[in-house]
Design a protein around this motif. Structure first.
Motif, mmCIF file in Angstrom:
data_model
loop_
_atom_site.group_PDB
_atom_site.id
_atom_site.type_symbol
_atom_site.label_atom_id
_atom_site.label_comp_id
_atom_site.label_asym_id
_atom_site.label_seq_id
_atom_site.Cartn_x
_atom_site.Cartn_y
_atom_site.Cartn_z
ATOM 1 N N TRP A 123 12.922 -34.231 45.505
ATOM 2 C CA TRP A 123 12.286 -35.488 45.688
ATOM 3 C C TRP A 123 11.881 -35.996 47.104
ATOM 4 C CZ3 TRP A 123 15.593 -39.890 42.713
ATOM 5 C CH2 TRP A 123 15.844 -39.238 41.359
ATOM 6 N N GLY A 196 27.977 -41.120 61.032
ATOM 7 C CA GLY A 196 27.655 -42.052 59.952
ATOM 8 C C GLY A 196 26.468 -41.607 59.110
ATOM 9 N N TYR A 197 26.227 -42.497 58.302
ATOM 10 C CA TYR A 197 25.024 -42.369 57.164
ATOM 11 C C TYR A 197 23.889 -43.176 57.572
ATOM 12 C CZ TYR A 197 22.852 -40.794 52.935
ATOM 13 O OH TYR A 197 22.023 -40.415 52.026
ATOM 14 N N GLN A 215 24.723 -47.001 56.688
ATOM 15 C CA GLN A 215 25.420 -47.369 55.211
ATOM 16 C C GLN A 215 26.772 -48.002 55.735
ATOM 17 O OE1 GLN A 215 24.297 -46.419 52.370
ATOM 18 N NE2 GLN A 215 26.094 -46.978 51.025
ATOM 19 N N GLU A 216 27.214 -47.928 56.914
ATOM 20 C CA GLU A 216 28.625 -48.355 57.488
ATOM 21 C C GLU A 216 28.483 -49.865 57.656
ATOM 22 O OE1 GLU A 216 27.305 -45.583 58.233
ATOM 23 O OE2 GLU A 216 28.903 -44.164 57.855
ATOM 24 N N GLN A 238 24.668 -53.741 53.944
ATOM 25 C CA GLN A 238 24.107 -52.735 54.301
ATOM 26 C C GLN A 238 22.562 -53.147 55.072
ATOM 27 O OE1 GLN A 238 24.689 -50.231 50.901
ATOM 28 N NE2 GLN A 238 26.777 -50.098 51.671
ATOM 29 N N GLU B 56 26.358 -33.842 48.321
ATOM 30 C CA GLU B 56 26.357 -34.046 49.652
ATOM 31 C C GLU B 56 27.530 -35.115 50.138
ATOM 32 O OE1 GLU B 56 22.432 -35.886 50.855
ATOM 33 O OE2 GLU B 56 21.345 -34.179 50.021
ATOM 34 N N TYR B 58 29.351 -36.967 52.530
ATOM 35 C CA TYR B 58 29.486 -37.434 54.156
ATOM 36 C C TYR B 58 30.750 -38.327 54.570
ATOM 37 C CZ TYR B 58 24.405 -36.089 53.652
ATOM 38 O OH TYR B 58 23.416 -35.279 53.735
ATOM 39 N N GLU B 59 31.246 -38.404 55.659
ATOM 40 C CA GLU B 59 32.273 -38.871 56.049
ATOM 41 C C GLU B 59 31.772 -40.183 56.714
ATOM 42 O OE1 GLU B 59 35.007 -37.437 58.766
ATOM 43 O OE2 GLU B 59 35.608 -35.882 57.513
ATOM 44 N N LEU B 60 32.321 -41.244 56.186
ATOM 45 C CA LEU B 60 31.551 -42.638 56.693
ATOM 46 C C LEU B 60 32.241 -42.782 58.143
ATOM 47 C CD1 LEU B 60 31.613 -45.054 53.630
ATOM 48 C CD2 LEU B 60 29.791 -44.250 54.953
ATOM 49 N N ASN B 61 31.478 -43.607 58.949
ATOM 50 C CA ASN B 61 31.722 -43.961 60.185
ATOM 51 C C ASN B 61 32.453 -45.228 60.558
ATOM 52 O OD1 ASN B 61 32.315 -44.018 63.110
ATOM 53 N ND2 ASN B 61 30.007 -44.290 63.564
ATOM 54 N N LEU B 69 31.358 -40.450 50.968
ATOM 55 C CA LEU B 69 30.310 -40.832 50.327
ATOM 56 C C LEU B 69 29.418 -39.760 49.834
ATOM 57 C CD1 LEU B 69 28.526 -43.695 50.275
ATOM 58 C CD2 LEU B 69 27.127 -42.503 52.011
ATOM 59 N N GLY B 71 26.116 -38.823 49.488
ATOM 60 C CA GLY B 71 24.537 -38.939 49.897
ATOM 61 C C GLY B 71 23.574 -38.709 48.900
ATOM 62 N N ASP B 72 23.668 -37.958 48.151
ATOM 63 C CA ASP B 72 22.685 -37.566 47.029
ATOM 64 C C ASP B 72 22.924 -38.566 46.075
ATOM 65 O OD1 ASP B 72 25.281 -36.399 46.587
ATOM 66 O OD2 ASP B 72 24.510 -35.374 44.914
ATOM 67 N N VAL B 74 23.639 -41.980 46.611
ATOM 68 C CA VAL B 74 22.931 -43.185 47.022
ATOM 69 C C VAL B 74 21.687 -43.057 46.651
ATOM 70 C CG1 VAL B 74 22.504 -44.134 49.130
ATOM 71 C CG2 VAL B 74 24.790 -43.524 48.853
ATOM 72 N N ARG B 75 20.884 -41.771 47.040
ATOM 73 C CA ARG B 75 19.399 -41.795 46.866
ATOM 74 C C ARG B 75 19.210 -41.810 45.309
ATOM 75 N NH1 ARG B 75 20.389 -37.997 50.603
ATOM 76 N NH2 ARG B 75 19.674 -36.383 49.005
ATOM 77 N N VAL B 76 19.642 -40.995 44.547
ATOM 78 C CA VAL B 76 19.296 -40.629 43.008
ATOM 79 C C VAL B 76 19.727 -41.836 42.431
ATOM 80 C CG1 VAL B 76 19.628 -39.121 41.193
ATOM 81 C CG2 VAL B 76 19.498 -38.140 43.565
ATOM 82 N N PHE B 109 31.082 -48.724 47.577
ATOM 83 C CA PHE B 109 30.385 -48.966 48.946
ATOM 84 C C PHE B 109 28.989 -49.362 48.977
ATOM 85 C CE2 PHE B 109 33.660 -45.729 51.028
ATOM 86 C CZ PHE B 109 34.665 -46.763 51.344
ATOM 87 N N ASP B 110 28.252 -48.759 48.128
ATOM 88 C CA ASP B 110 26.921 -49.039 48.262
ATOM 89 C C ASP B 110 26.373 -50.401 47.481
ATOM 90 O OD1 ASP B 110 24.311 -47.522 49.240
ATOM 91 O OD2 ASP B 110 23.881 -48.562 47.106
#
Lengths: 373, 338
Positions: A123, A196-197, A215-216, A238, B56, B58-61, B69, B71-72, B74-76, B109-110
């Motif tokens: 993608w 972070g993301y 994202q945070e 966000q 994917e 990921y640790e959130l900061n 989270l 990540g894939d 969130v995008r897809v 979260f998103d």
């Protein structure tokens, strides 16, 4: 705030029943393109010879003269069999669209789409073009850059989420989980690490600062010269829409009930940001700073679009609520036009000539409803 | 605008996730689904959009090591909500050893996903023959059962009655809030798989603890620790019930502290709580540090106003939780209890 929104008087809008994913203005400002969720690009010529006009009145204020003909209708170009994911205006004219089919499609403003590049199975969710020429696109962790004479590829530590060329076009910033990678011409990639993301990017107009939306519910910025960190946080949502003021004095973002403005010139150490415009029940989804004036266009989750100024509470309605969240919002390069697109598929533009914002004398613009009477 | 329901399918390789997925899609009858899978090629479905994605995590900061989270997703999923016509549902198949918690947290979260989707259910498909052993040996299995609201004991026809009973005991010991269904080749009525509303706090399922040896603590109350749930992975559940109301001003800070201090070890928590002087039920659920809570409907006149709480996690001490909650009882004086 009783008069009709400016869009009704000064613009036009349409729908192809596909949510708007992104929008871009051509570099000559004449054409706006909207990337749509059903894989199409809507291309609108904004030359409207008999369109509505704004005329200054001898005694002050302006008069609005209605259009004598309908606005030019948008073209619809099929770009991807699935969906459009990213869009950018190409320096050569036309637009680049990335899709879930792994293709970068070049769409001239009036012509047939052609495939510029293909990454099978990926993608392509990020694309960037610099007005100076270079183009870049990302699929997964792999980022491709096409310069004047050659193409190059690098891998970043995690999937690329956003791409942005520095204002001089020499350095490509790539956002991903764990920070940002800077990829300058003829140099090894440089990592700006921050946990972070990271999902959105904005360069300050002088190229001294780079800011990422995270994202945070925070931003993270870097001073490019020394990699110094700038932490900007405290958002309820966000902040994924970022826009620097034309003079670099502040950065406006989404992520709150009103547009949030951080002072950048000079960078104010611990000062809280200031919010401007109106607080809606729905939060701000998109912001775009005017390219020549201290004016912010803000789109909201309920579909409203407002104009406001940093440090001021009043606002001017461009578009009322409805049509779903504002997913994309951008000024043309000369600031004469504003385009928007929504989740329910409404897209459009309006002319906002400078005369509209000139109250009494002087260059300082202050949008107010009085000027419209 | 209707939110798109999201169903997560977890389970070890070979448990029958793909078979169940195919079954779900075959029975879709004109409904349009988007399916997010890791492996391509096994699905042959008309009418559904199948998207391959690499997990994917990921640790959130945000100061919390347990906030993760995908990540894939969130995008897809963030793009799926931008497609014309929308979808009747999004189905997510995770890989065999994946922890479903980051998937759940992603949908909490998103912002975009919260506006357009609702997490409907986490379904764990397990091989009835191997589950009990997997729970003893693999912490991943315990994590999947802990997050599930429906556990499908698949291949039930191939398992001995004793093995089945042991698997069922193990599941309920670990996650007493889960619904347990025996199945053969994923054969289960679709209405039991879809629209479960498992993350809708108004529909939260917190069973009355099975009565064991009730003991009476320092303050008179009823609590029922469930001892059967402890596994080699160290993950266990604690079910507590209080017949007397709790004091809101003490319970809420306690819950907040629990998820902050022990969020990393707290896989899942759910509760329906009666507050003193409050005619409505207070309902909460947590995945690690992520808490969703609110006042729900009124207690029915016929209903016993008993608070029921379930905690699933690593190294949870039933006596300690019971003791702490006792201090939150409305008629226990704070000072004398300390």
């Amino acid at each position: 705030m009783t008069s009709a929104p400016l869009l009704d008087m000064l613009g036009a809008c349409w729908s192809f029943a596909e949510p708007v994913v992104a929008l871009a203005w051509s570099h000559d400002d004449g054409t706006a393109a909207f990337a749509l969720g059903g894989g199409h690009l809507a291309i609108v010529d904004t030359h409207w010879p008999k369109g509505p006009r704004v005329e200054a009145r001898p005694g002050g204020g302006v008069a609005l003269l209605p259009a004598d003909s309908p606005a030019p209708r948008p073209l619809r170009a099929a770009c991807h069999p699935g969906t459009c994911l990213a869009l950018a205006a190409d320096a050569q004219g036309g637009f680049l669209s990335g899709g879930d089919d792994g293709r970068v499609v070049l769409v001239p403003r009036d012509g047939e789409p052609s495939v510029l590049a293909e990454v099978p199975g990926e993608w392509l969710n990020a694309i960037a073009c610099s007005p100076h020429g270079p183009r870049a696109y990302a699929g997964g962790r792999r980022v491709h850059r096409i310069g004047a004479d050659r193409g190059e590829v690098i891998d970043v530590p995690a999937t690329a989420t956003a791409l942005a060329f520095s204002p001089d076009g020499r350095c490509l910033a790539i956002a991903h989980s764990g920070g940002v990678t800077l990829w300058a011409d003829h140099a090894a990639p440089r990592r700006l690490a921050w946990p972070g993301y990271h999902r959105a990017l904005a360069w300050s107009p002088d190229g001294r600062y780079l800011v990422a939306g995270m994202q945070e519910n925070a931003l993270h910025g870097w001073r490019i010269a020394d990699g110094g960190d700038i932490e900007l946080g405290g958002y309820p949502g966000q902040p994924l829409s970022l826009s620097f003021a034309h003079d670099g004095r502040y950065l406006a973002t989404s992520g709150g009930p009103r547009p949030v403005c951080w002072r950048f010139d000079p960078l104010s150490g611990s000062a809280p940001p200031n919010e401007c415009g109106l607080a809606g029940k729905a939060p701000v989804s998109c912001v775009s700073c005017h390219p020549r004036q201290s004016l912010i266009a803000a789109g909201y989750h309920n579909g409203a679009v407002l104009l406001c100024q940093p440090g001021r509470d009043e606002a001017l309605f461009v578009k009322g609520a409805g049509g779903g969240a504002v997913n994309a919002l951008a000024w043309s390069g000369d600031g004469g036009r504003l385009a928007f697109g929504t989740q329910d598929g409404v897209f459009g533009w309006l002319g906002l000539p400078e005369a509209l914002f000139r109250s009494r004398r002087g260059a300082t613009s202050h949008p107010s409803q009085e000027t419209l009477t | 605008m209707a939110l798109i329901p999201v169903t997560v399918l977890t389970g070890f390789l070979g448990a029958g996730k793909t078979t169940l997925l195919n079954r779900l899609l075959r029975g879709a009858e004109g409904r349009r689904y988007a399916v997010i899978v890791n492996e391509y090629g096994e699905l042959g479905i008309d009418g559904a959009l199948v998207v391959g994605a690499n997990e994917e995590v990921y640790e959130l900061n945000n100061g919390c090591v347990c906030c993760k989270l995908r990540g894939d997703l969130v995008r897809v999923a963030g793009n799926l909500v931008r497609r014309p016509g929308g979808f009747d549902g999004i189905l997510i198949e995770t890989t065999g050893l994946a922890d479903p918690a980051p998937v759940v947290q992603t949908f909490f979260f998103d912002d975009l996903l919260r506006q357009h989707t609702r997490l409907d259910s986490v379904i764990c498909v397990a091989d009835a023959r191997h589950l009990a052993a997997q729970l003893r040996e693999m912490p991943e299995a315990a994590g999947q059962i802990a997050q599930a609201d429906l556990v499908l004991l698949n291949k039930a026809d191939l398992a001995h009655a004793d093995t089945l009973a042991e698997a069922e005991r193990a599941v309920l010991g670990l996650n007493p809030t889960a619904e347990l269904v025996r199945a053969v080749r994923g054969d289960i009525p679709l209405d039991r798989l879809l629209d479960r509303g498992a993350f809708d706090i108004a529909r939260l399922r917190v069973p009355v603890p099975r009565l064991g040896a009730a003991r009476v603590g320092r303050a008179p109350h009823v609590y029922v620790p469930l001892d059967a749930g402890r596994h080699a992975s160290g993950i266990a559940s604690v079910s507590l019930s209080f017949e007397r109301p709790l004091e809101r001003s003490r319970f809420l800070p306690w819950l907040q502290r629990l998820v902050v201090e022990r969020g990393a070890d707290l896989l899942r928590a759910k509760g329906i709580v009666a507050f003193d002087g409050e005619p409505r039920r207070f309902v909460f659920q947590a995945v690690h540090m992520t808490v969703d809570s609110g006042l729900d409907r009124h207690w029915a006149p016929s209903e016993s106003k008993a608070s029921r709480l379930v905690f699933i996690g690593r190294g949870l001490d039933a006596d300690e939780l019971r003791e702490e909650l006792t201090h939150c009882l409305a008629d226990v004086c704070e000072t004398s209890a300390s």
